[in-house]
Design a protein around this motif. Structure first.
Motif, PDB file in Angstrom:
ATOM      1  N   ALA A  95     -55.444 -20.981  -0.646  1.00 47.61           N
ATOM      2  CA  ALA A  95     -55.612 -19.989  -1.710  1.00 47.61           C
ATOM      3  C   ALA A  95     -56.929 -20.189  -2.454  1.00 47.61           C
ATOM      4  O   ALA A  95     -57.674 -19.229  -2.704  1.00 47.61           O
ATOM      5  N   PHE A  96     -57.238 -21.435  -2.800  1.00 44.33           N
ATOM      6  CA  PHE A  96     -58.452 -21.670  -3.579  1.00 44.33           C
ATOM      7  C   PHE A  96     -59.709 -21.580  -2.724  1.00 44.33           C
ATOM      8  O   PHE A  96     -60.776 -21.202  -3.224  1.00 44.33           O
ATOM      9  N   ASP A  97     -59.594 -21.882  -1.447  1.00 41.11           N
ATOM     10  CA  ASP A  97     -60.725 -21.662  -0.548  1.00 41.11           C
ATOM     11  C   ASP A  97     -61.019 -20.172  -0.414  1.00 41.11           C
ATOM     12  O   ASP A  97     -62.179 -19.751  -0.402  1.00 41.11           O
ATOM     13  N   LEU A  98     -59.973 -19.369  -0.328  1.00 41.74           N
ATOM     14  CA  LEU A  98     -60.142 -17.918  -0.251  1.00 41.74           C
ATOM     15  C   LEU A  98     -60.863 -17.400  -1.488  1.00 41.74           C
ATOM     16  O   LEU A  98     -61.779 -16.566  -1.396  1.00 41.74           O
ATOM     17  N   ILE A  99     -60.481 -17.899  -2.652  1.00 39.36           N
ATOM     18  CA  ILE A  99     -61.114 -17.482  -3.905  1.00 39.36           C
ATOM     19  C   ILE A  99     -62.584 -17.888  -3.928  1.00 39.36           C
ATOM     20  O   ILE A  99     -63.475 -17.067  -4.175  1.00 39.36           O
ATOM     21  N   GLY A 100     -62.838 -19.174  -3.707  1.00 35.43           N
ATOM     22  CA  GLY A 100     -64.194 -19.669  -3.840  1.00 35.43           C
ATOM     23  C   GLY A 100     -65.138 -19.178  -2.764  1.00 35.43           C
ATOM     24  O   GLY A 100     -66.340 -18.997  -3.009  1.00 35.43           O
ATOM     25  N   ARG A 101     -64.616 -18.923  -1.577  1.00 37.59           N
ATOM     26  CA  ARG A 101     -65.464 -18.541  -0.450  1.00 37.59           C
ATOM     27  C   ARG A 101     -65.738 -17.040  -0.413  1.00 37.59           C
ATOM     28  O   ARG A 101     -66.827 -16.606  -0.018  1.00 37.59           O
ATOM     29  N   PHE A 102     -64.755 -16.234  -0.795  1.00 34.06           N
ATOM     30  CA  PHE A 102     -64.879 -14.787  -0.613  1.00 34.06           C
ATOM     31  C   PHE A 102     -64.745 -13.980  -1.901  1.00 34.06           C
ATOM     32  O   PHE A 102     -64.854 -12.749  -1.863  1.00 34.06           O
ATOM     33  N   GLY A 103     -64.502 -14.641  -3.035  1.00 34.75           N
ATOM     34  CA  GLY A 103     -64.260 -13.905  -4.267  1.00 34.75           C
ATOM     35  C   GLY A 103     -65.397 -13.003  -4.695  1.00 34.75           C
ATOM     36  O   GLY A 103     -65.168 -11.952  -5.303  1.00 34.75           O
ATOM     37  N   VAL A 117     -51.336 -16.917  -6.485  1.00 31.76           N
ATOM     38  CA  VAL A 117     -50.813 -17.480  -5.242  1.00 31.76           C
ATOM     39  C   VAL A 117     -51.016 -18.995  -5.230  1.00 31.76           C
ATOM     40  O   VAL A 117     -50.104 -19.757  -4.890  1.00 31.76           O
ATOM     41  N   GLY A 118     -52.218 -19.445  -5.601  1.00 29.33           N
ATOM     42  CA  GLY A 118     -52.482 -20.880  -5.625  1.00 29.33           C
ATOM     43  C   GLY A 118     -51.537 -21.625  -6.555  1.00 29.33           C
ATOM     44  O   GLY A 118     -51.055 -22.717  -6.220  1.00 29.33           O
ATOM     45  N   ALA A 119     -51.263 -21.037  -7.717  1.00 29.11           N
ATOM     46  CA  ALA A 119     -50.319 -21.663  -8.652  1.00 29.11           C
ATOM     47  C   ALA A 119     -48.911 -21.675  -8.076  1.00 29.11           C
ATOM     48  O   ALA A 119     -48.165 -22.648  -8.234  1.00 29.11           O
ATOM     49  N   ASP A 120     -48.532 -20.590  -7.386  1.00 30.58           N
ATOM     50  CA  ASP A 120     -47.216 -20.546  -6.726  1.00 30.58           C
ATOM     51  C   ASP A 120     -47.089 -21.649  -5.690  1.00 30.58           C
ATOM     52  O   ASP A 120     -46.054 -22.335  -5.629  1.00 30.58           O
ATOM     53  N   GLU A 121     -48.122 -21.804  -4.870  1.00 32.02           N
ATOM     54  CA  GLU A 121     -48.052 -22.795  -3.798  1.00 32.02           C
ATOM     55  C   GLU A 121     -47.935 -24.210  -4.374  1.00 32.02           C
ATOM     56  O   GLU A 121     -47.208 -25.054  -3.828  1.00 32.02           O
ATOM     57  N   ALA A 122     -48.634 -24.470  -5.463  1.00 37.35           N
ATOM     58  CA  ALA A 122     -48.519 -25.774  -6.120  1.00 37.35           C
ATOM     59  C   ALA A 122     -47.094 -25.996  -6.623  1.00 37.35           C
ATOM     60  O   ALA A 122     -46.536 -27.102  -6.502  1.00 37.35           O
ATOM     61  N   MET A 123     -46.506 -24.948  -7.191  1.00 39.48           N
ATOM     62  CA  MET A 123     -45.126 -25.049  -7.668  1.00 39.48           C
ATOM     63  C   MET A 123     -44.162 -25.242  -6.505  1.00 39.48           C
ATOM     64  O   MET A 123     -43.242 -26.061  -6.574  1.00 39.48           O
ATOM     65  N   HIS A 124     -44.371 -24.501  -5.418  1.00 40.43           N
ATOM     66  CA  HIS A 124     -43.506 -24.644  -4.240  1.00 40.43           C
ATOM     67  C   HIS A 124     -43.553 -26.070  -3.701  1.00 40.43           C
ATOM     68  O   HIS A 124     -42.509 -26.651  -3.367  1.00 40.43           O
ATOM     69  N   PHE A 125     -44.759 -26.616  -3.591  1.00 38.25           N
ATOM     70  CA  PHE A 125     -44.875 -27.978  -3.086  1.00 38.25           C
ATOM     71  C   PHE A 125     -44.150 -28.955  -4.001  1.00 38.25           C
ATOM     72  O   PHE A 125     -43.428 -29.849  -3.526  1.00 38.25           O
ATOM     73  N   ALA A 126     -44.333 -28.804  -5.307  1.00 41.20           N
ATOM     74  CA  ALA A 126     -43.694 -29.724  -6.253  1.00 41.20           C
ATOM     75  C   ALA A 126     -42.176 -29.652  -6.140  1.00 41.20           C
ATOM     76  O   ALA A 126     -41.484 -30.679  -6.196  1.00 41.20           O
ATOM     77  N   LEU A 127     -41.629 -28.440  -5.962  1.00 46.04           N
ATOM     78  CA  LEU A 127     -40.181 -28.289  -5.815  1.00 46.04           C
ATOM     79  C   LEU A 127     -39.678 -28.977  -4.548  1.00 46.04           C
ATOM     80  O   LEU A 127     -38.645 -29.664  -4.565  1.00 46.04           O
ATOM     81  N   LEU A 128     -40.399 -28.800  -3.447  1.00 52.03           N
ATOM     82  CA  LEU A 128     -39.975 -29.397  -2.189  1.00 52.03           C
ATOM     83  C   LEU A 128     -40.107 -30.917  -2.216  1.00 52.03           C
ATOM     84  O   LEU A 128     -39.237 -31.633  -1.716  1.00 52.03           O
ATOM     85  N   ASP A 129     -41.192 -31.411  -2.809  1.00 52.69           N
ATOM     86  CA  ASP A 129     -41.367 -32.867  -2.892  1.00 52.69           C
ATOM     87  C   ASP A 129     -40.274 -33.493  -3.758  1.00 52.69           C
ATOM     88  O   ASP A 129     -39.728 -34.551  -3.421  1.00 52.69           O
ATOM     89  N   ARG A 130     -39.942 -32.822  -4.855  1.00 57.78           N
ATOM     90  CA  ARG A 130     -38.857 -33.330  -5.709  1.00 57.78           C
ATOM     91  C   ARG A 130     -37.528 -33.315  -4.962  1.00 57.78           C
ATOM     92  O   ARG A 130     -36.736 -34.262  -5.067  1.00 57.78           O
ATOM     93  N   ARG A 131     -37.286 -32.269  -4.183  1.00 59.01           N
ATOM     94  CA  ARG A 131     -36.043 -32.199  -3.418  1.00 59.01           C
ATOM     95  C   ARG A 131     -36.000 -33.301  -2.355  1.00 59.01           C
ATOM     96  O   ARG A 131     -34.952 -33.930  -2.141  1.00 59.01           O
TER      97      ARG A 131
END
Length: 268
Positions: A95-103, A117-131
Motif C-alpha cells: 500500500a505504501f509503495d503504491l502511494i510513494g511510487r505512483f501518487g 488501505v495501508g492502515a487497514d493492513e497494519a490492523m489486520h496484521f496486528a489482529l492475526l499476530d495477536r490471535r
C-alpha cells in the motif's frame, strides 16, 4: 515515535524502511494519522527501494518449498493464520509503495484511499499476530512465502499494471476463497479466528474497489479501453492463471465485473 518525515513520500519511505514488524505497524499507523491531520505535504520526494526492509523472521521460501498445511488440526489452523498474517504484513508495504511510487500521477484522493488501505493492513496484521499468540504461536514462528513482492517489483514502473495485478487479481482472489475459510473455522469451533477473517474479507472488498476505481481513472486519462487494457496487463505481468470459482457478488461490489476476469478465465 520520532517523526522524521514531512511529506507523504517521506512517510511512505519510512514505512518501507522499517524492518521490525512492530515498528512497521506503528509507522504505518502514524503516517496515516499524520496524513489525515493534514501534517504531511502532498509531495513525492523520496526514492523508494526495490525491496522493503524485512524482519529476520519468518524464513522466506520459494512457493514449491513451502510445507503443506494440514486441515482441521490446531497446527493446520495456526499455519493458515500465519500465512495470512504474512500476506497482511506484506500488504502494508504494498500500500505504501503504491502511494510513494505512483501518487504523483493521481489526484490527492488517491492517497486518501490507499493510506486507509495501508492502515487497514497494519490492523489486520496486528489482529492475526495477536490471535496467533493466543493460540500459542506468533508471526515468524513458521516459514513464509517468498514470492509476494514479485508482483510489486515487476510492476514498479507502471501504475496501471500495479493496480491491475495487486488489488484486481491478487486481492480479488482473497474475495473468492475467504468465505469458505471463514466457514471452515466456524465449523471447527474457532470463532475468534473466523471473526477476524470475516472483518478482513469485508475490508478487502473496499480495497479491490479502490483498485478498480483508480485503474479505470488511469485508463480514462490515457483514453484506453479498461477491459482490453486489463486483459493485456494481466497476460503480461501475472504469472498464474485466473480460475474459478469466483465470488461474483463480492467482485461486483468491488467494481470488478465479469467483463474483466471471465474472458481470461475462459481462455484457461
Amino acid at each position: 515515535m520520532v517523526i522524521t518525515y514531512e511529506t507523504i513520500g517521506q512517510g511512505a519511505l519510512a514505512v518501507l524502511e522499517s524492518s521490525d514488524m512492530l515498528a512497521k505497524v506503528k509507522t504505518a499507523r502514524a503516517v496515516a494519522r499524520s496524513w489525515r491531520r493534514g501534517d504531511l505535504a502532498h509531495e513525492f520526494d523520496a526514492d523508494l527501494p526495490d525491496q522493503p526492509a524485512r524482519p529476520e523472521v519468518p524464513e522466506l521460501l520459494p512457493p514449491n518449498k513451502m510445507p503443506r498445511r494440514g486441515k482441521g488440526s490446531l497446527h493446520g489452523r495456526i499455519a493458515l493464520l500465519h500465512a495470512l498474517a504474512h500476506i497482511e504484513f506484506s500488504a502494508i508495504d504494498l500500500a505504501f509503495d503504491l502511494i510513494g511510487r505512483f501518487g504523483s500521477q493521481f489526484p490527492r484522493e488517491f492517497v486518501d484511499d490507499w493510506i486507509s488501505v495501508g492502515a487497514d493492513e497494519a490492523m489486520h496484521f496486528a489482529l492475526l499476530d495477536r490471535r496467533l499468540k493466543q493460540m500459542g504461536s506468533h508471526y515468524g514462528a513458521l516459514a513464509a512465502h517468498a514470492g509476494l513482492w514479485e508482483a510489486a517489483y515487476d510492476t514498479q514502473h507502471d501504475a496501471l499494471a500495479r493496480l491491475a495485478i495487486v488489488p484486481m487479481v491478487l486481492e480479488a482472489r482473497g474475495l473468492d476463497i475467504t468465505p469458505d475459510t471463514v466457514t471452515r473455522f466456524e465449523n471447527q469451533g474457532d470463532l475468534p479466528s473466523a471473526k477476524i477473517l470475516n472483518r478482513i474479507y469485508h475490508d478487502e472488498i473496499r480495497h479491490v474497489w479502490f483498485g478498480t476505481r483508480w485503474f479505470e481513472f488511469g485508463c480514462q486519462e490515457e483514453n484506453l479501453d479498461c477491459h482490453k487494457t486489463w486483459h493485456s496487463l494481466v497476460n503480461r505481468h501475472f504469472r498464474g492463471s485466473l480460475k474459478p470459482p469466483f465470488n461474483n457478488s463480492a467482485r461486483k461490489s468491488a467494481g470488478l465485473t465479469r467483463e474483466y476476469y471471465m474472458v481470461l478465465a475462459n481462455q484457461v
